[in-house]
Design an enzyme around this catalytic site. Sequence first.
Site, PDB file in Angstrom:
ATOM      1  N   ASP A 146     -31.647  83.442  -0.430  1.00  0.00           N
ATOM      2  CA  ASP A 146     -31.304  82.283   0.981  1.00  0.00           C
ATOM      3  C   ASP A 146     -32.385  81.623   0.910  1.00  0.00           C
ATOM      4  O   ASP A 146     -33.448  81.586   0.497  1.00  0.00           O
ATOM      5  CB  ASP A 146     -31.414  83.253   2.100  1.00  0.00           C
ATOM      6  CG  ASP A 146     -32.762  83.508   2.698  1.00  0.00           C
ATOM      7  OD1 ASP A 146     -33.027  82.653   3.804  1.00  0.00           O
ATOM      8  OD2 ASP A 146     -33.139  84.282   2.209  1.00  0.00           O
ATOM      9  N   HIS A 198     -22.446  68.664  -0.526  1.00  0.00           N
ATOM     10  CA  HIS A 198     -22.871  68.595  -2.064  1.00  0.00           C
ATOM     11  C   HIS A 198     -23.796  69.532  -2.349  1.00  0.00           C
ATOM     12  O   HIS A 198     -23.716  70.180  -3.479  1.00  0.00           O
ATOM     13  CB  HIS A 198     -23.207  67.226  -2.225  1.00  0.00           C
ATOM     14  CG  HIS A 198     -23.630  66.985  -3.787  1.00  0.00           C
ATOM     15  ND1 HIS A 198     -22.944  66.947  -4.766  1.00  0.00           N
ATOM     16  CD2 HIS A 198     -25.069  67.088  -4.437  1.00  0.00           C
ATOM     17  CE1 HIS A 198     -23.557  66.933  -5.977  1.00  0.00           C
ATOM     18  NE2 HIS A 198     -24.806  67.023  -5.717  1.00  0.00           N
ATOM     19  N   CYS A 219     -17.033  68.427  -5.748  1.00  0.00           N
ATOM     20  CA  CYS A 219     -17.162  68.678  -4.333  1.00  0.00           C
ATOM     21  C   CYS A 219     -16.577  67.580  -3.604  1.00  0.00           C
ATOM     22  O   CYS A 219     -16.149  66.351  -4.041  1.00  0.00           O
ATOM     23  CB  CYS A 219     -18.737  68.823  -3.607  1.00  0.00           C
ATOM     24  SG  CYS A 219     -19.465  67.363  -3.562  1.00  0.00           S
ATOM     25  N   CYS A 238     -18.309  64.126  -3.645  1.00  0.00           N
ATOM     26  CA  CYS A 238     -18.418  63.418  -5.115  1.00  0.00           C
ATOM     27  C   CYS A 238     -16.924  63.021  -5.247  1.00  0.00           C
ATOM     28  O   CYS A 238     -16.789  61.927  -5.977  1.00  0.00           O
ATOM     29  CB  CYS A 238     -18.878  64.314  -5.999  1.00  0.00           C
ATOM     30  SG  CYS A 238     -20.557  64.678  -5.971  1.00  0.00           S
ATOM     31  N   ASP A 273     -31.886  87.898   9.499  1.00  0.00           N
ATOM     32  CA  ASP A 273     -33.306  88.313   9.099  1.00  0.00           C
ATOM     33  C   ASP A 273     -33.893  88.749  10.342  1.00  0.00           C
ATOM     34  O   ASP A 273     -33.753  88.477  11.429  1.00  0.00           O
ATOM     35  CB  ASP A 273     -34.173  87.149   8.406  1.00  0.00           C
ATOM     36  CG  ASP A 273     -34.431  85.775   9.274  1.00  0.00           C
ATOM     37  OD1 ASP A 273     -34.080  86.065  10.404  1.00  0.00           O
ATOM     38  OD2 ASP A 273     -34.737  84.760   8.534  1.00  0.00           O
ATOM     39  N   CYS A 325     -19.708  66.679 -10.832  1.00  0.00           N
ATOM     40  CA  CYS A 325     -19.439  67.659  -9.502  1.00  0.00           C
ATOM     41  C   CYS A 325     -18.143  67.153  -8.944  1.00  0.00           C
ATOM     42  O   CYS A 325     -17.889  65.975  -8.858  1.00  0.00           O
ATOM     43  CB  CYS A 325     -20.498  67.247  -8.432  1.00  0.00           C
ATOM     44  SG  CYS A 325     -20.134  68.420  -6.985  1.00  0.00           S
TER      45      CYS A 325
END
Length: 371
Positions: free
Chosen positions: A266, A335, A306, A309, A92, A304
């Site tokens: 974003d 996560h 991930c 998890c 940006d 989840c």
Amino acid sequence: MLKFEVHKREKNTMARLGLLQTSHGTIETPVFMPVGTQATVKAMTPDELKDIGAKIILSNTYHLYLRPGHELIEKAGGLHKFMSWNGSILTDSGGFQIFSLNKLRNISEDGVEFISHLDGSRHFIGPEENMRIQNALGADIIMAFDECVPYPADYDYVKNSMELTLKWAKRCKESHKRPDEQALFGIVQGGTYRDLREESARRTVDLDFPGYAIGGLSVGEEKELMYEVIEYTTPLLPFDKPRYLMGVGSPDALIEGVIRGIDMFDCVLPTRIARNGTVMTSHGKLVIRNAEYAEDFRPLDEECDCYACRNFSRAYIRHLFKAGEILAARLATIHNLYFLMKLMEKIRQAIKEDRLLEFRKEFFTKYGYVY
């Protein structure tokens, strides 16, 4: 190099499925981009970002200009090599950060004179300087220098700001030295005034950028107002070019933005709240520091898969936060980012099946949003 193709438009909404191609890979859209302000996504390694499915991340021109400096990053071979990330990068312009300095900056038609928040040194950045910095950083997508106005702001201030942003956009395009390697996106401003947004969109599109962002939202206005602005702005942007909603990343806003035709998002939200001990789950936010999780041996989110998890309990991660261990922030960040990556995957699948509105209702009901 940037190519963008819309592969499908959903029947009942403005949502689209697309492919965004840069010299560092192909990205399925709609996409959420993790934020790596200082050439790092906080608490994450590049390999961990790849593991959760990230293909494009965002870095910040203002912060990298001040530290370590764009000249050093250019010497290192550009941002990709400097941070060892071979996926795509968007930088940006730093406009939001500079203008948030408020009393520490002075705006003129030439650009902005500001005082560094790090050491009090004085600096000047105008459109030409901004392009030099972003050209040196070498990101795949770079943003035009703009003024991000606060909310609320009176009509005359927003109109003058919009005019300034349009003048700067033209100067950015004229001074951009690497157009074949870096795609320069224009930014639509205009606050929450419909006539200014529409005028900004039309005149920014007339400058013919390879992509367009909607800036100046999620700065304090109510979400319904933000959605309204998106809804009447996106139809004014070219169908065959990517549309980027800047600084937005809550699950509800991602879904609502996609419904209104946004391709790219974003936000620092998932990483910031993770460091403070809050995680997103299928059933809403969970503040893992709370005492109720001291003996809770379930994962953060039972739906989840991930890394956090699959391997650790709420009780353990709460213990890490209470003990001030660095691993706490890392696991919560992994996560949260994974949660949003999976959410975008589900959104894309829902678009494919023409059931995005149905998906929104299911998700909102389960997550605890008022639908």
